[in-house]
Design a protein around this motif. Sequence first.
Motif, PDB file in Angstrom:
ATOM      1  N   THR A  61       0.835  -1.194   0.000  1.00  0.00           N
ATOM      2  CA  THR A  61       0.000   0.000   0.000  1.00  0.00           C
ATOM      3  C   THR A  61       0.866   1.239   0.000  1.00  0.00           C
ATOM      4  OG1 THR A  61      -0.025   0.010   2.384  1.00  0.00           O
ATOM      5  CG2 THR A  61      -1.825  -1.151   1.301  1.00  0.00           C
ATOM      6  N   TRP A  62       0.237   2.317  -0.386  1.00  0.00           N
ATOM      7  CA  TRP A  62       0.902   3.615  -0.300  1.00  0.00           C
ATOM      8  C   TRP A  62       0.161   4.447   0.725  1.00  0.00           C
ATOM      9  CZ3 TRP A  62       1.307   4.554  -6.268  1.00  0.00           C
ATOM     10  CH2 TRP A  62       2.440   3.868  -6.740  1.00  0.00           C
ATOM     11  N   HIS A  63       0.920   5.254   1.442  1.00  0.00           N
ATOM     12  CA  HIS A  63       0.285   6.137   2.412  1.00  0.00           C
ATOM     13  C   HIS A  63       0.039   7.477   1.726  1.00  0.00           C
ATOM     14  CE1 HIS A  63      -0.919   7.288   6.413  1.00  0.00           C
ATOM     15  NE2 HIS A  63      -0.305   8.441   6.217  1.00  0.00           N
ATOM     16  N   THR A  70      -4.487   8.054   4.389  1.00  0.00           N
ATOM     17  CA  THR A  70      -4.941   6.656   4.429  1.00  0.00           C
ATOM     18  C   THR A  70      -3.954   5.770   3.692  1.00  0.00           C
ATOM     19  OG1 THR A  70      -6.318   7.239   2.557  1.00  0.00           O
ATOM     20  CG2 THR A  70      -7.462   6.825   4.648  1.00  0.00           C
ATOM     21  N   ASP A  71      -3.997   4.495   4.052  1.00  0.00           N
ATOM     22  CA  ASP A  71      -3.221   3.509   3.301  1.00  0.00           C
ATOM     23  C   ASP A  71      -4.118   2.915   2.245  1.00  0.00           C
ATOM     24  OD1 ASP A  71      -0.767   3.619   4.645  1.00  0.00           O
ATOM     25  OD2 ASP A  71      -1.708   2.623   6.368  1.00  0.00           O
ATOM     26  N   SER A 123      -1.528   0.105  -3.588  1.00  0.00           N
ATOM     27  CA  SER A 123      -0.749   0.877  -4.561  1.00  0.00           C
ATOM     28  C   SER A 123      -1.135   0.508  -5.991  1.00  0.00           C
ATOM     29  CB  SER A 123       0.740   0.642  -4.330  1.00  0.00           C
ATOM     30  OG  SER A 123       0.990  -0.738  -4.203  1.00  0.00           O
TER      31      SER A 123
END
Lengths: 594, 277
Positions: free
Chosen positions: B122-124, B128-129, B132
């Motif tokens: 995931t990307w922050h 939020t996460d 990706s």
Amino acid sequence: MTSFFHMNEKGRSLFSRITMPGLVCLVLVIIGPAVFDMYMLNTMVKAFFFAIAAITVDILWGYTGCLTFGQSAFFGLGAYAAGLVFTHLGFTPAYVALALALAVIGAALVGLFTGWISFYRGASSFFACIISLVLPIVLNQLILSGGSFTGSSSGLTGFDTFEFEMEQWYWIAGGLMMVCGVLSSVFLSSDAGRILVSIRDNESRCAYLGLNPSAIKICLLGVCAAMAGLAGFGYGAFSGVVAPELTGFSFGTEMIIWVALSGRGTLWGPMLGTLVITVATAYLSSAMPFVWQLLLGLAFVLVIIFLPQGLIPLLSRPFAGRRTFVPALESSEVEADGRHEDEPVLEMTHVERRYGSLSVLKDVTFTGRPGELIGINGPNGAGKTTLMRCMSDGKERTGGTIKLCGHDIVRQHPQACVRFGLGRKFQNANIFDTLTVAECLRMARSVLERSSLFRRDKVIHLPPYALEVVRVTGLEAKLGTVARDLSHGEQQALELAMVLALEPRIILLDEPTAGLTRAERISIGQVFSSLAHKYGLCCLLVEHDLDFVKEIATRIVVLHQGTIVVQGSAEEVVNSELVQTIYAGPSRKDEEVA
Amino acid sequence: MSICFDILTTAALLFIVTSGLMMIFGVMQIVNFSHGAIISVGGYVSFVLAQLGIPGWYGWIFAFLVGALVGALMERLVVRPLYKRPLDAILATWGLGIVMIQIITICFGRGIQFVDAPLQGTWHLLGTDYSSYRLVMIPVAFVICALLVALLNGTRFGVRTRAVIMNEALAESLGINAGLIRFITFSIGAGLGTLAGMLITPLSSVDPYMGVTWLTSAFMLVMVSGHSFLSLLFTCLVFSTFQVLVSTYVNPVLGGMTIAVLAAATLRIRPRGFSRD
């Protein structure tokens, strides 16, 4: 084999309704329990119910031309009516009646509602197709979200249902299928049934014959939905299992495959095809599961491309002697409408038509009386055809009022204008391609003489002037010929006869002489004169050939750039300097007109 | 915030899946009902590539080429005789879809397969996460849209294509080979379909019917948005907003029919949908 039955019949025996593939169906129903094993009987009972659903697809798509993926929704509705009532309420005679009513009436109501959404005025054929896709999707999702009430994705099973022997089910289902088949066949070959084909061929012509194609299609969808609902009810009650797949779009496309492979528009063909394919699927799915579906898909593609009429017509062609039903023509009395001779039948006041900032008609005001033959002239782009459109369709004009025989047309549809007394002959022959000449003429009479749902009239009544056109042009000898096979001139004459068969008070003729020889022009000119002078019709003749018009017209109206520039008798107009200027250009006044 | 990402990524996925169908319908007025099967083909291309150990990013081009080849064959053999019969073309392409799905089933079986995303984790972002790979789909959709708009509006091929759309007879009399234009368009459309199949597989699973579930939504979107890719982008955004909101706050199963119902309602009120002309 079919011709055997036809030779035997004097009137219209029940057997004459059943064609070659229908006979095969009948034989299967009769001999089934004696020769088939249990598994086969079980499959056949299901196939009979599927065949009833296939009839509805064939009526909607094959005959009326509305491609539908949605008949599975109505079938599923019927099945779920049985499943839900028997599961949650119980199985008593009263609940059986309730379930059956829900299946048939419920499906019919949903069908009418769907039809109302699908077939609005001006809807494209794609749109009805889209809606027929939306319906099964919506129904499917509703069932999936129904939790334990609808059984969600696993469906409903194990409910009490009729305890018939397999053999009894076989007779019931087979008998129901034959009854549905015969009733549909009676309806489809009646005068009312031919209206469906005429909608498929040429919907706008139907509207200009005063019929309401949208209303007809909505009612038809209601009836077909009820029939599919009935079949679904039978299926649900018989199998004791109802699953969401029954309502889904894939099942709907499967029905189309049955109909397309066996032959759209042949009624008994799709019924037999459904039986054969369902049985074959039941046996071959286990032997060669994926290959069978592959072959079916491949056959479907090939048939659509190379053999749009399907396989069964090809196979049964050697047996089928095409029998054309040729009614007699009779002259009818044209009823006087009680209006005064001199009262105008057409009153246009300040009519205008704009397309955005472009103004095609400006402040057009004129009247037409019975017995007048008015030539509407003007160079190309003067607004002649637009004027015709405004007179025959209330939605066309952007301003002003038009009264036909005293009725303000407001924003009414063409069919309303036709019912007020208008007839419109288009520039290109606008007829029903696959109907015979006699059927085309009968279609034109459907507003005046109600079409029977069960039989075909043996006599077509035509007003004397329409009969005259049919006789003079030699169409009377070709009543059984399919309209598509007529020559260009004959098609034009047929359209004229159809429009006249409406017994109009006002008749619009859009360039009726285009493409005709000089001799034909003279004779058609005489026909128009007699329509106006002998029968008192108000004829509006759009032409840009002033020479032709001035011979027969009682009055000439010249349009130029959307306004009436001159109107008066033939001499006045032809000799008017203004007209010569319009036609020949300002610097060449001395040249001959047009 | 994550609901905004849901809406944006759903819109992006819808656009990616629909663009191939749109390309074909926009130019040829033919609805390619085998689009669902073509998406499945894309899914299996990515499955095979993953088995062979070829990384996902290279596969995108490969998937497009496979689809274009399949499309080219289809156009030559099946679609060409049906240009004058658009309703029959729907049926024939649907039949072809059945054939393709059965071939896939015979080759790979009915089971569900999984393919890993080329981008894990995931990307922050904005508090939020969020997955990706799903986020990457947003720029991918924009790039596809930009490329198609550039192709249709900025190249000689695009000018010719638009000429064929507007008036085929006139275009042919001016020496444009309408048959060739259609051939190329159909191939590109099918290529976009397999590319879409490849792109969506990491988010779901691979099975022979994976594309068919997307088909009806894609069909509805095309019908509503008419000819222009920009209006398709807009339609995807509007409809995905509704879909995500209904799925989140009402019922996920009912969310599945929002697009169909909205499309029907839109077309009933505005028969031309969101297209401007």
